[in-house]
Design an enzyme around this catalytic site. Structure first.
Site, PDB file in Angstrom:
ATOM      1  N   HIS A   1     -21.106  33.246   4.870  1.00 58.99           N
ATOM      2  CA  HIS A   1     -19.797  32.619   5.109  1.00 58.99           C
ATOM      3  C   HIS A   1     -19.697  32.103   6.541  1.00 58.99           C
ATOM      4  O   HIS A   1     -19.147  31.028   6.792  1.00 58.99           O
ATOM      5  CB  HIS A   1     -18.662  33.633   4.891  1.00 58.99           C
ATOM      6  CG  HIS A   1     -18.116  33.642   3.493  1.00 58.99           C
ATOM      7  ND1 HIS A   1     -17.574  32.536   2.897  1.00 58.99           N
ATOM      8  CD2 HIS A   1     -18.018  34.641   2.579  1.00 58.99           C
ATOM      9  CE1 HIS A   1     -17.171  32.848   1.663  1.00 58.99           C
ATOM     10  NE2 HIS A   1     -17.421  34.130   1.453  1.00 58.99           N
TER      11      HIS A   1
ATOM     12  N   CYS B   1     -16.565  35.695  -5.179  1.00 59.20           N
ATOM     13  CA  CYS B   1     -16.078  35.412  -3.829  1.00 59.20           C
ATOM     14  C   CYS B   1     -14.576  35.201  -3.912  1.00 59.20           C
ATOM     15  O   CYS B   1     -14.098  34.497  -4.798  1.00 59.20           O
ATOM     16  CB  CYS B   1     -16.767  34.160  -3.297  1.00 59.20           C
ATOM     17  SG  CYS B   1     -16.200  33.681  -1.648  1.00 59.20           S
ATOM     18  N   LEU B   2     -13.843  35.798  -2.981  1.00 59.30           N
ATOM     19  CA  LEU B   2     -12.383  35.645  -2.976  1.00 59.30           C
ATOM     20  C   LEU B   2     -11.972  34.179  -2.822  1.00 59.30           C
ATOM     21  O   LEU B   2     -10.877  33.796  -3.214  1.00 59.30           O
ATOM     22  CB  LEU B   2     -11.765  36.486  -1.846  1.00 59.30           C
ATOM     23  CG  LEU B   2     -11.909  38.008  -1.983  1.00 59.30           C
ATOM     24  CD1 LEU B   2     -11.341  38.704  -0.749  1.00 59.30           C
ATOM     25  CD2 LEU B   2     -11.225  38.514  -3.247  1.00 59.30           C
TER      26      LEU B   2
ATOM     27  N   GLY C   1     -15.547  42.301   0.894  1.00 63.37           N
ATOM     28  CA  GLY C   1     -15.899  41.640   2.146  1.00 63.37           C
ATOM     29  C   GLY C   1     -14.965  40.467   2.389  1.00 63.37           C
ATOM     30  O   GLY C   1     -14.456  39.864   1.440  1.00 63.37           O
TER      31      GLY C   1
ATOM     32  N   GLN D   1     -12.493  32.531   5.766  1.00 61.72           N
ATOM     33  CA  GLN D   1     -11.728  32.650   4.517  1.00 61.72           C
ATOM     34  C   GLN D   1     -10.232  32.823   4.749  1.00 61.72           C
ATOM     35  O   GLN D   1      -9.441  32.745   3.811  1.00 61.72           O
ATOM     36  CB  GLN D   1     -12.240  33.832   3.683  1.00 61.72           C
ATOM     37  CG  GLN D   1     -13.654  33.627   3.153  1.00 61.72           C
ATOM     38  CD  GLN D   1     -14.076  34.793   2.296  1.00 61.72           C
ATOM     39  OE1 GLN D   1     -14.511  35.813   2.806  1.00 61.72           O
ATOM     40  NE2 GLN D   1     -13.926  34.657   0.991  1.00 61.72           N
TER      41      GLN D   1
ATOM     42  N   HIS E   1     -23.842  38.002   1.925  1.00 61.19           N
ATOM     43  CA  HIS E   1     -22.780  37.091   1.466  1.00 61.19           C
ATOM     44  C   HIS E   1     -21.837  36.740   2.622  1.00 61.19           C
ATOM     45  O   HIS E   1     -21.483  35.571   2.809  1.00 61.19           O
ATOM     46  CB  HIS E   1     -22.022  37.767   0.311  1.00 61.19           C
ATOM     47  CG  HIS E   1     -20.898  36.965  -0.268  1.00 61.19           C
ATOM     48  ND1 HIS E   1     -20.927  36.440  -1.549  1.00 61.19           N
ATOM     49  CD2 HIS E   1     -19.695  36.604   0.251  1.00 61.19           C
ATOM     50  CE1 HIS E   1     -19.786  35.783  -1.768  1.00 61.19           C
ATOM     51  NE2 HIS E   1     -19.020  35.877  -0.704  1.00 61.19           N
ATOM     52  N   GLU E   2     -21.463  37.754   3.412  1.00 59.16           N
ATOM     53  CA  GLU E   2     -20.504  37.521   4.500  1.00 59.16           C
ATOM     54  C   GLU E   2     -21.139  36.762   5.665  1.00 59.16           C
ATOM     55  O   GLU E   2     -20.496  35.888   6.254  1.00 59.16           O
ATOM     56  CB  GLU E   2     -19.900  38.848   4.982  1.00 59.16           C
ATOM     57  CG  GLU E   2     -19.095  39.597   3.917  1.00 59.16           C
ATOM     58  CD  GLU E   2     -18.088  38.736   3.169  1.00 59.16           C
ATOM     59  OE1 GLU E   2     -17.450  37.872   3.797  1.00 59.16           O
ATOM     60  OE2 GLU E   2     -17.955  38.915   1.946  1.00 59.16           O
TER      61      GLU E   2
HETATM   62 NI    NI Z   1     -17.126  35.257  -0.278  1.00 60.54          NI
END
Ligand code: NI
Length: 172
Positions: A141, A95-96, A48, A53, A137-138
């Site tokens: 964000h 998470c990236l 995701g 991000q 999760h997204e």
């Molecule tokens: Ni994330």
């Protein structure tokens, strides 16, 4: 060729700022951005990626739990709202934007989300298990919330301390 965006890392303030609604649809810019976000997500081996991000404060996220193996699993959520949450699951999450750190997070087991597609059409999508986790999760964000916020203070502070140390060592 798609453009690969660098991923913004914690503690960049854009990650903790609620994103603004997308207002313009079906533009070449939006279609290109979505393609580039998928490409950037695959390049980073994520399931995701949310616009904040890559430094864009817009309510847009892409998800693919098959990591590029199955085009049918590609999901674009614009201005998404979670309309139903059911059950609970606890599992390891990363998470990236917080690379190298994973922790158990409890979330709903199943969710329904209402969102717009790239043409501005509203639709509903439902997911369970990993997909439900990715959606939550997204959407988090887009509201300026990182998975770190779901951890105990103790665990969160430990990760933040390790990140500060990495920053001091020039490794973050
Ligand atoms: Ni994330």
């Amino acid at each position: 060729m798609p453009k690969l965006y660098p991923i913004v890392k914690f503690p960049d303030p854009i990650l903790t700022t609620p994103a603004a609604p997308v207002a313009e649809f079906d533009t070449p810019g939006l279609h290109a951005l979505i393609d580039d976000m998928f490409a950037s997500m695959y390049a980073a081996a994520g399931v995701g990626l949310a616009a904040p991000q890559i430094g864009l404060g817009q309510r847009l996220t892409v998800i693919d739990c098959s990591t590029g193996e199955d085009p049918a699993q590609k999901l674009v959520l614009i201005n998404p709202v979670v309309t139903r949450r059911q059950g609970k699951q606890t599992g390891e999450e990363g998470c990236l934007s917080v690379p190298g750190f994973r922790a158990d997070v409890t979330r709903a087991m199943a969710v329904t989300v209402r969102a717009q597609n790239a043409r501005g059409e509203w639709f509903e999508a439902a997911g369970e298990e990993l997909l439900a986790r990715a959606i939550q999760h997204e959407v988090d964000h887009l509201n300026g919330i990182l998975f770190l916020s779901h951890l105990s203070t103790l665990k969160r502070d430990l990760i933040k301390r390790k990140i500060r140390k990495l920053q001091q060592d020039g490794e973050w």
